[in-house]
Design a protein around this motif. Structure first.
Motif, mmCIF file in Angstrom:
data_model
loop_
_atom_site.group_PDB
_atom_site.id
_atom_site.type_symbol
_atom_site.label_atom_id
_atom_site.label_comp_id
_atom_site.label_asym_id
_atom_site.label_seq_id
_atom_site.Cartn_x
_atom_site.Cartn_y
_atom_site.Cartn_z
ATOM 1 N N GLY A 109 6.709 7.111 8.900
ATOM 2 C CA GLY A 109 6.246 5.848 9.096
ATOM 3 C C GLY A 109 6.885 4.982 7.885
ATOM 4 N N ASP A 110 6.729 3.680 8.065
ATOM 5 C CA ASP A 110 7.256 2.774 7.074
ATOM 6 C C ASP A 110 6.188 2.606 5.960
ATOM 7 N N GLY A 111 6.440 2.970 4.693
ATOM 8 C CA GLY A 111 5.588 2.990 3.675
ATOM 9 C C GLY A 111 5.003 1.580 3.285
ATOM 10 N N ALA A 112 5.575 0.555 3.712
ATOM 11 C CA ALA A 112 5.314 -0.731 3.134
ATOM 12 C C ALA A 112 4.034 -1.279 4.246
ATOM 13 N N PRO A 172 15.258 2.676 -3.632
ATOM 14 C CA PRO A 172 14.741 1.478 -3.179
ATOM 15 C C PRO A 172 13.752 1.938 -1.808
ATOM 16 N N LEU A 173 12.681 1.241 -1.528
ATOM 17 C CA LEU A 173 12.201 1.524 -0.223
ATOM 18 C C LEU A 173 13.057 1.251 0.848
ATOM 19 N N ARG A 174 13.052 1.977 1.937
ATOM 20 C CA ARG A 174 13.750 1.833 3.293
ATOM 21 C C ARG A 174 12.825 1.147 4.220
ATOM 22 N N GLY A 175 12.964 0.288 5.084
ATOM 23 C CA GLY A 175 12.122 0.115 6.226
ATOM 24 C C GLY A 175 11.997 -1.614 6.093
ATOM 25 N N GLU A 176 10.785 -2.022 6.300
ATOM 26 C CA GLU A 176 10.604 -3.573 6.780
ATOM 27 C C GLU A 176 10.555 -4.262 5.343
ATOM 28 N N GLY A 177 10.088 -3.680 4.268
ATOM 29 C CA GLY A 177 9.946 -4.277 3.172
ATOM 30 C C GLY A 177 11.232 -4.347 2.157
ATOM 31 N N ARG A 178 12.297 -3.725 2.334
ATOM 32 C CA ARG A 178 13.200 -3.669 1.873
ATOM 33 C C ARG A 178 14.091 -5.009 1.549
ATOM 34 N N VAL A 179 14.513 -5.393 0.435
ATOM 35 C CA VAL A 179 15.244 -6.531 0.037
ATOM 36 C C VAL A 179 16.576 -6.123 -0.543
ATOM 37 N N GLU A 180 17.899 -6.385 -0.043
ATOM 38 C CA GLU A 180 18.706 -6.297 -0.689
ATOM 39 C C GLU A 180 19.158 -7.012 -2.084
ATOM 40 N N PRO A 181 19.155 -6.385 -3.330
ATOM 41 C CA PRO A 181 19.401 -7.299 -4.425
ATOM 42 C C PRO A 181 20.730 -8.050 -4.311
ATOM 43 N N GLU A 182 20.810 -9.046 -5.037
ATOM 44 C CA GLU A 182 21.810 -9.819 -5.084
ATOM 45 C C GLU A 182 22.542 -9.449 -6.553
ATOM 46 N N ASP A 183 23.740 -9.520 -6.625
ATOM 47 C CA ASP A 183 24.537 -9.716 -7.902
ATOM 48 C C ASP A 183 24.132 -10.630 -8.702
ATOM 49 N N VAL A 184 23.978 -10.172 -9.901
ATOM 50 C CA VAL A 184 23.724 -11.382 -10.995
ATOM 51 C C VAL A 184 24.355 -11.339 -11.972
ATOM 52 N N SER A 185 25.241 -12.631 -12.420
ATOM 53 C CA SER A 185 26.246 -12.791 -13.420
ATOM 54 C C SER A 185 25.636 -12.903 -14.821
ATOM 55 N N LEU A 186 25.893 -12.056 -15.914
ATOM 56 C CA LEU A 186 25.523 -11.977 -17.108
ATOM 57 C C LEU A 186 26.546 -12.798 -18.180
ATOM 58 N N VAL A 195 4.442 -6.375 -3.786
ATOM 59 C CA VAL A 195 3.310 -5.733 -3.416
ATOM 60 C C VAL A 195 2.818 -5.705 -1.775
ATOM 61 N N PRO A 196 3.162 -4.806 -1.127
ATOM 62 C CA PRO A 196 2.775 -4.954 0.598
ATOM 63 C C PRO A 196 1.188 -5.378 0.467
ATOM 64 N N ARG A 197 0.982 -6.267 1.278
ATOM 65 C CA ARG A 197 -0.404 -6.643 1.381
ATOM 66 C C ARG A 197 -1.201 -5.720 2.493
ATOM 67 N N ALA A 198 -0.408 -5.076 3.179
ATOM 68 C CA ALA A 198 -1.132 -4.264 3.972
ATOM 69 C C ALA A 198 -1.945 -2.921 3.059
ATOM 70 N N TRP A 199 -1.370 -2.784 1.919
ATOM 71 C CA TRP A 199 -1.863 -1.728 0.982
ATOM 72 C C TRP A 199 -3.168 -2.166 0.564
ATOM 73 N N LEU A 200 -3.418 -3.370 0.223
ATOM 74 C CA LEU A 200 -4.634 -3.642 -0.440
ATOM 75 C C LEU A 200 -5.721 -3.911 0.838
ATOM 76 N N VAL A 256 -5.034 14.100 0.508
ATOM 77 C CA VAL A 256 -3.661 13.496 0.184
ATOM 78 C C VAL A 256 -2.931 13.196 1.247
ATOM 79 N N THR A 257 -2.313 11.904 1.385
ATOM 80 C CA THR A 257 -1.577 11.509 2.402
ATOM 81 C C THR A 257 -0.207 11.167 1.709
ATOM 82 N N THR A 258 0.972 11.571 2.227
ATOM 83 C CA THR A 258 2.218 11.175 1.751
ATOM 84 C C THR A 258 3.189 10.542 3.018
ATOM 85 N N ILE A 259 3.802 9.583 2.875
ATOM 86 C CA ILE A 259 4.483 9.152 3.892
ATOM 87 C C ILE A 259 6.097 8.464 3.423
ATOM 88 N N ASP A 260 6.762 8.817 4.604
ATOM 89 C CA ASP A 260 8.279 8.473 4.301
ATOM 90 C C ASP A 260 8.915 7.903 5.795
#
Length: 329
Positions: free
Chosen positions: A176-179, A246-260, A200-205, A147-151
């Protein structure tokens, strides 16, 4: 393997044992352990309270801090009872923003069952959190380096390591960066993420063995992928809704507000519509998403899936080769 009790008084430990047993019965009654009953043993054996020595509860005056070493006995009892409620617990706040939490135990149970762990599997957990989930995995798989856990945050991995040591488990805890995964610990048979990702981070595959299983939160759902090789994976969503930090690090994308604005209340209130919105963000606008949602009979999460093909990833409805597919980052 032993499970330590930590440095708490016997009265609090007795209260914790009763509360833990009640939590396990509650999760069991929901059927969460049905697919792999060994996880019932793990939740019964591994205490949660040493992993949450303090946590925050939202109230009218902001966040109340519950602390296991409070000088007030009633406050300590509230802390330990709260540690065994079937709710997520906020464990780290920064400028009012949630940075880390301990997930809802019943959701953890469903995810661990869905991970389909087998003896001898090497598992990577992305998002160490408090260390509690890693302890459950270590109980299941043993302390043989499986078992390995990363943050990303050193303070999170340091505290997770302390908590794990206190209860007698010693999985690899990596900062480290989990992505990017943990290539030095690969190859993996299972990857489980406990943080929200935009894709899905390609590095995982590339760090998985063929046939490996990846379970990750995506777009308020839980995606279960089977890895074919270092560049290809495919799978579908579980029926369970899931909301994570949300994931922190390289893979993080800030969501944009969406109007409903202009959409019927029926759509605004439906989790499955919000799931479709999140999954197709940047591809379908809310009105287009609503038209599709209505036309296809209000599809549940398990009708959706994701295909990763080299550098390209796409989400789809019903059929990977069907008419409804949307690119992922």
């Amino acid at each position: 393997m032993g499970v330590g009790l930590g440095a708490y008084d016997t009265g609090i430990e007795a209260l914790a044992a009763v509360a833990r047993a009640a939590l396990v019965r509650e999760i069991d009654a929901e059927g969460a352990f049905a697919g792999d009953p060994v996880w019932r043993e793990a939740f019964a054996a591994v205490p949660r309270h040493p992993f949450v020595p303090y946590y925050y509860v939202a109230g009218r005056r902001g966040h109340e801090r519950r602390w296991g070493e409070s000088p007030d006995r009633e406050a300590r009892e509230r802390w330990v009872r709260g540690a065994y409620e079937d709710v997520p617990l906020a464990t780290r706040l920064r400028d009012g923003e949630l940075v880390s939490s301990s997930s809802q135990p019943s959701l953890m149970a469903r995810m661990l069952v869905a991970l389909q762990v087998a003896d001898g599997n090497r598992v990577l957990e992305v998002g160490a959190g408090t260390g509690y989930n890693a302890a459950l995995l270590a109980f299941r798989l043993g302390d043989d380096g499986l078992v390995t856990t990363i943050d990303l945050e050193p303070e999170i991995t340091e505290s997770a390591r302390r908590h794990l040591d206190a209860v007698g488990f010693h999985p690899a805890v990596v900062t480290g960066d989990g992505a990017r995964g943990a290539p030095e610990r690969a190859p993996f048979d299972r990857i489980i993420a406990t943080c929200e990702l935009p894709t899905v981070p390609r590095a995982w595959l590339a760090q998985c063995r063929p046939g490996a299983r990846i379970l990750t939160p995506l777009a308020t759902g839980l995606l279960a992928l089977t890895v074919r090789d270092a560049a290809h994976a495919e799978g579908g969503f579980l029926p369970t809704a899931a909301y994570f930090v949300p994931l922190r690090g390289e893979g993080r994308v800030e969501p944009e507000d969406v109007s409903l604005a202009g959409l019927p209340d029926r759509a605004r209130e439906q989790e499955t519509f919000r799931f479709l919105l999140a999954l197709t963000r940047g591809t379908l606008d809310p009105r287009e998403a609503y038209a599709l949602w209505e036309r296809e009979g209000v599809p549940e999460r398990e009708r959706y899936g994701v295909t990763v093909d080299g550098e390209h990833a796409r989400a789809w409805l019903d059929d990977p080769a069907g008419p409804y597919a949307w690119p992922l980052p």
